[in-house]
Design an enzyme around this catalytic site. Structure first.
Site, short mmCIF file in Angstrom:
data_model
loop_
_atom_site.label_atom_id
_atom_site.label_comp_id
_atom_site.label_asym_id
_atom_site.label_seq_id
_atom_site.Cartn_x
_atom_site.Cartn_y
_atom_site.Cartn_z
N GLU A 194 0.60 -2.64 -10.44
CA GLU A 194 1.68 -3.64 -10.51
C GLU A 194 2.78 -3.16 -11.46
O GLU A 194 3.16 -3.85 -12.41
CB GLU A 194 1.12 -5.02 -10.88
CG GLU A 194 0.19 -5.55 -9.81
CD GLU A 194 -0.13 -7.06 -9.91
OE1 GLU A 194 0.21 -7.69 -10.92
OE2 GLU A 194 -0.70 -7.58 -8.92
N GLU A 316 -5.87 -5.52 -4.03
CA GLU A 316 -6.18 -6.84 -4.61
C GLU A 316 -5.88 -7.90 -3.56
O GLU A 316 -4.77 -7.95 -3.02
CB GLU A 316 -5.34 -7.12 -5.86
CG GLU A 316 -5.76 -6.29 -7.06
CD GLU A 316 -5.02 -6.64 -8.35
OE1 GLU A 316 -4.59 -7.82 -8.49
OE2 GLU A 316 -4.88 -5.76 -9.20
#
Ligand code: AHR
Length: 513
Positions: A194, A316
């Site tokens: 991220e 994820e």
């Protein structure tokens, strides 16, 4: 055959008379070409809450039964699940993790504060050796997420050397000094996580350059071949995928994507166990929207990488609800109901369709965090409904995907989504056995299914069913068997046509003989 069933409305509040509906499935048993990579069933273990400490690792001196420090009950449950790959150490934690703090004698490892997740003190007793040894014991591939946000190129390069070099090199010798002579094989390496957010708040142009730089120094040692994964987009951020593919696509083996079934990032996300019918059907619609998101990211990749060299990894995914009352907010401990089981089954049905490009998925997370497989409370452990879906679906790992056409009724749900009430997937395993998984997400109505098998003949059928009295039923530590699979006997084959009656809110996996 039509019959009426007495069913319960969710939350046990209302009794209503339920009708039976129909749906037709056609399995293209002669049309399968793509293999469903077992990595679609990947897991994710972050230093977050009690995922690692208490969930997986209790240490050798714990009163909780353990195998070399890994709790025995959790280890055995994961072994039974056939976990193909495990991502670690984060997540957001990865970009603040300094791997050298997690090697050497455990009592001499420095402590740190886990700033992302509740300010908990991390004592680094679970580090590189503990993770890679666990993967070896489970027989799964490790997927190591490197620190790009706050770590140096040198630090990441040395980590790769430490884990995988067999040579007379400084890091390989340090590993030997710490008790591990033979290098591990580490295939999957995440270069940041991220990076648009907790991993460094970067713009895609800047991260692309950083990716190129970090990836350059992550070497292949002694036969170990790294599969380098760039930190990818969140949800609908198609620009991120485009910029990275344009600027760094030639230097990566994969790019990641994160997609959570979540109501939003501000304010309450809703209870994991107390929800309305409207919330439930919204959840089904939101989870199914991953299909559109996958298609759009894949379209960009197809345009910029027509030879399909770069894989998409959904590293994820899963549900994200409010934490359970009286638990630490930063620890993301949530219960897991039959609703979560449907998010798992519907998502896996979709993932199976896109494996030409989609090569790995890692549900968040394996123990005690978000949509877990397993929950623990001190010495107690419980398997969640999501665990049972993964267990029922493991027959599809590495099997040949068979397309399925579904004719069923739909409904309109909040946020203007159209929701088919039946979902399904099918595959043929290496022994030629066909498996079919079907979800009837309708909480009120049973369904009479007629299934045609094109290009295959079946003589017999066996199966398992996962259902419960209420859609918000879950397995608690006191009642761990509220939502568990049971043998399914309501399927029959006549003249090559398979028919079955699926109760409302049920998931079935069938094996055809
Ligand atoms: O899975 C929990 C967190 O969600 C991860 O640490 C992060 O990558 C994502 O935002």
């Amino acid at each position: 055959m039509k019959r009426l069933l007495l069913g319960t409305l969710m939350l046990g509040a209302t009794l209503s008379l339920s009708a039976q509906k129909e749906a037709t499935l056609t399995v293209q048993a002669d049309k399968g070409t793509d293999i469903i990579p077992k990595e679609i069933y990947g897991q994710f273990a972050e230093h977050l809450g009690s995922c690692i400490y208490g969930g997986i690792w209790v240490g050798e001196n714990s009163d909780i039964p353990n195998i070399k420090g890994y709790r025995t009950d959790v280890f055995n449950a994961l072994k039974a699940l056939q976990v193909p790959v495990m991502r670690w150490p984060g997540g957001c934690f990865a970009d603040e993790y300094h791997w050298m703090d997690g090697i050497g004698p455990r009592d001499q490892r420095p402590k740190m504060v886990n700033n992302n997740w509740g300010g908990t003190v991390e004592d680094n007793s679970f580090g590189t050796h503990e993770f890679l040894n666990l993967c070896e014991m489970l027989g799964c591939e490790p997927y190591v997420s490197g620190n790009v946000g706050s770590g140096t190129v040198e630090e990441l390069a040395k980590w790769v050397e430490y884990m995988t070099s067999e040579g007379d090199s400084p890091m390989a010798n340090l590993r030997r000094k710490n008790g591990r002579d033979k290098a591990w094989k580490v295939k999957y390496l995440g270069v940041g996580n991220e990076s648009w957010g907790c991993g460094g708040s970067m713009y895609p142009e800047y991260y692309s350059d950083l990716y190129r730089r970090y990836a350059t120094y992550c070497r292949n040692y002694d036969g170990n071949q790294l599969f380098k994964v760039a930190s990818g987009a969140s949800d609908y951020d198609y620009k991120w995928t485009r910029v990275l593919m344009e600027r760094a696509g030639s230097m990566m083996n994969g790019i990641s994507l994160h997609y959570y079934t979540v109501t939003g990032w501000v304010g309450s996300k809703g209870s994991a166990t107390q929800f309305t019918p409207d919330d439930y059907y919204w959840t089904m619609g939101k989870c199914r929207e991953i299909e559109d998101v996958l298609k759009k990211h894949i379209a960009i990749m197809d345009e910029l990488d027509p030879k399909n060299n770069v894989a998409l990894l959904l590293d994820e995914w899963g549900t994200w609800w409010d934490v359970e009352p009286n638990t630490i907010p930063g620890h993301l401990f949530q219960q897991n109901t039959l609703r979560d089981a449907f998010v798992a089954s519907l998502s896996l049905d979709i993932f199976h369709k896109y494996t030409r490009r989609l090569k790995m998925c890692n549900i968040a997370q394996v123990v005690n965090v978000l949509q877990s497989m397993i929950l623990t409370d001190g010495p107690r452990m419980v398997l969640t409904p999501t665990y049972h879906v993964f267990r029922m679906y493991k027959v599809h790992q590495d099997a040949t995907y068979l397309p399925v056409d579904i004719q069923c009724d739909t409904m309109q749900v909040r946020d203007n989504r159209t929701l088919p009430l039946v979902s399904a997937t099918a595959s043929k395993d290496k022994n030629g056995k066909i498996h079919l998984s079907i979800s009837n997400i309708d909480t009120e109505n049973a369904r009479e299914l007629t299934i045609r098998l094109n290009g295959a003949q079946a003589k017999g059928v066996t199966g398992e069913i996962l259902t419960a009295t209420h859609i918000n039923d879950y397995n608690s530590f006191d009642k761990p068997e509220t939502v568990v699979p049971r043998p399914f006997k309501d399927a029959r084959i006549r003249k090559g046509v398979l028919t079955l009656t699926m109760p409302a809110k049920s998931i079935v996996t069938l094996e055809l003989q």
